[in-house]
Design an enzyme around this catalytic site. Structure first.
Site, PDB file in Angstrom:
ATOM      1  N   SER A   1       0.839  -1.201   0.000  1.00  0.00           N
ATOM      2  CA  SER A   1       0.000   0.000   0.000  1.00  0.00           C
ATOM      3  C   SER A   1       0.879   1.258   0.000  1.00  0.00           C
ATOM      4  O   SER A   1       1.677   1.431  -0.924  1.00  0.00           O
ATOM      5  CB  SER A   1      -0.953  -0.064   1.198  1.00  0.00           C
ATOM      6  OG  SER A   1      -1.988   0.878   1.048  1.00  0.00           O
TER       7      SER A   1
ATOM      8  N   HIS B   1      -7.495  -5.888   0.539  1.00  0.00           N
ATOM      9  CA  HIS B   1      -6.295  -5.102   0.843  1.00  0.00           C
ATOM     10  C   HIS B   1      -5.598  -5.547   2.127  1.00  0.00           C
ATOM     11  O   HIS B   1      -4.575  -4.981   2.496  1.00  0.00           O
ATOM     12  CB  HIS B   1      -6.699  -3.625   0.970  1.00  0.00           C
ATOM     13  CG  HIS B   1      -5.560  -2.657   0.825  1.00  0.00           C
ATOM     14  ND1 HIS B   1      -4.828  -2.514  -0.333  1.00  0.00           N
ATOM     15  CD2 HIS B   1      -5.007  -1.770   1.697  1.00  0.00           C
ATOM     16  CE1 HIS B   1      -3.899  -1.584  -0.173  1.00  0.00           C
ATOM     17  NE2 HIS B   1      -3.976  -1.121   1.059  1.00  0.00           N
TER      18      HIS B   1
ATOM     19  N   ASP C   1      -9.771  -5.725  -3.881  1.00  0.00           N
ATOM     20  CA  ASP C   1      -9.244  -4.686  -2.985  1.00  0.00           C
ATOM     21  C   ASP C   1     -10.241  -3.532  -2.906  1.00  0.00           C
ATOM     22  O   ASP C   1     -10.633  -2.963  -3.924  1.00  0.00           O
ATOM     23  CB  ASP C   1      -7.900  -4.211  -3.540  1.00  0.00           C
ATOM     24  CG  ASP C   1      -7.117  -3.368  -2.559  1.00  0.00           C
ATOM     25  OD1 ASP C   1      -7.696  -2.441  -1.962  1.00  0.00           O
ATOM     26  OD2 ASP C   1      -5.917  -3.626  -2.408  1.00  0.00           O
TER      27      ASP C   1
END
Lengths: 274, 274
Positions: free
Chosen positions: A146, A254, A222
């Site tokens: 991320s 995610h 996600d």
């Protein structure tokens, strides 16, 4: 450097330690996993950069990296995601300030006094790791999740001689066009978007390549796809024929359950290239 | 159907045969590899569509598919790339007419009389294969190289129930924007570009998904990258979170040396999904 904890894990050792950072002008905590092979001499190292709200601890406890690091004989190092502590600026939002350093050198008030995560990860922290642990710093790779994937990509594209292998998991791939990026780059770097481009992996990829191949994993379910903007990076990599593997995994979100599901491939990717 | 040749290969059998095609209104030659497992009952099947200038023979002799087809127990079928023979229209250019059917149903003169490769591959040819060989036609996948990758992608995206697994090697990925496409689509389908969109994998991907994951391999040193336009497909797949693996391989060109280098992964990809 002061060791906070030391645990046997998969035949090697999991350390948590802290040190006073010149770059960030505060105490920084981090974690290092040394595989059993480190008892016989210096091992290659993989830097793992974490995402928004994370500390050194999230990936250390949830990514399942240590088993594979032991199998492939590579150290994995988990720095924090920002400066912290009293006297360090912060924001009520989860995505700005402490836990959200975005791997840049802030130039704007109130952030500039401590938020120098770019210099910290590129220079000061690896120098510390090389000095304190049985690690061969000339064999270093970088990955992240991320916001940490954003950091890994932008740092490695800028310093390919230092980070000789590169992968990312669900990275923030195009922050200059995302609400995960515009807000933070404006806060840390100011309104001149010309300063932002050096911290956008898709823009960096479009203007310069990386001398090794790159592995990108992304969950197809996600919940943050519109913020991550992986299509911009996929286009940029393919357009310039950058050697890479891009994988879109059906149904994965995610979370660290996704990270843990693919981490072996990343550990092996780096171990094979370092 | 008339068998032209039959050779033992990797414990199975390599056939070349011909038949009179209704769709193409001419005799069509093709090749079928049956793995040793076909002696015990029907096996799944992978259709391999070839590129410009190819016949049934190129991939049969140069792709190295048979060894892996035998290992994974899957038949591989190699149709021709266009109608052929006297009375079939042709063009002096290598990229139009015989050897360059582009996997469409031509509506324009002089092509419409024979150039019905879309219907041939989607309907007539699989029905023949199912009837004549020990193959389970409900377990069929499709792949292809270059123009054949274009055919595999557009056919599978349109008929996902028929082609249940999908991969492509260096496909022509965005022909409506390429000189490998605009010329042929105009010749075969006429100037109305609205008719072209159904034969552009990137446009199809942008408007509809595929119910399984997709493997795309591309050589990074491919001399035809600007004609193939893989970045358009990479962007479209990632933008819609289509499950997929896209690999850009450093140093590989457009030749069958590239195809042969990665064919095992494609055979295994289909065998695992069928």
């Amino acid at each position: 450097m002061q060791v906070i904890s030391e645990n046997r894990a998969f035949g090697g050792k999991q350390f948590v330690a802290k040190h006073l950072s010149d770059a960030c002008n505060c105490e920084m905590t981090f974690a290092v996993y040394l595989p059993p092979q480190a008892e016989d001499g210096p091992v290659p190292v993989l830097y793992y950069l974490s995402g928004l709200t994370c500390t050194h601890e999230n990936a250390m406890t949830k990514a399942s990296a240590q088993a594979w690091a032991a199998e492939y004989g590579i150290a994995v190092v988990f720095p924090d995601t920002s400066p912290r502590g009293e006297g360090v600026a912060n924001d009520e939002a989860y995505d700005l300030g402490q836990g959200a350093g975005f791997y840049v050198n802030a130039t704007e008030a109130p952030w500039a006094a401590h938020f120098k995560m770019w210099d910290y990860i590129a220079e000061e922290f690896p120098a510390l790791i090389d000095a304190e642990f049985p690690i061969n710093g000339t064999r270093a790779g970088i990955t992240g999740h991320s916001m940490g994937g954003h950091g890994a990509l932008t740092l490695a594209l800028t310093y390919p001689d230092q980070f000789k292998s590169l992968s990312a998991l669900a990275p923030i791939a195009n922050p200059t066009q995302s609400d995960w990026g515009k807000k933070q780059l404006a806060a840390y770097l100011g309104p001149d978007q010309g300063q932002w481009a050096a911290h956008d992996a898709s823009l960096l990829m479009a203007t310069q390549g990386y001398p090794s191949d790159i592995l990108i994993d992304q969950g197809g379910a996600d919940q943050f796809l519109e913020l991550l903007r992986p299509a911009s990076l996929a286009h940029a990599m393919t357009e310039r024929a950058q050697p890479h593997v891009m994988r879109m995994h059906e149904g994965y979100d995610h979370s660290y359950f996704f990270v843990a599901s693919v981490i072996e491939d990343h550990i092996r990717w780096h171990a094979e290239r370092l």
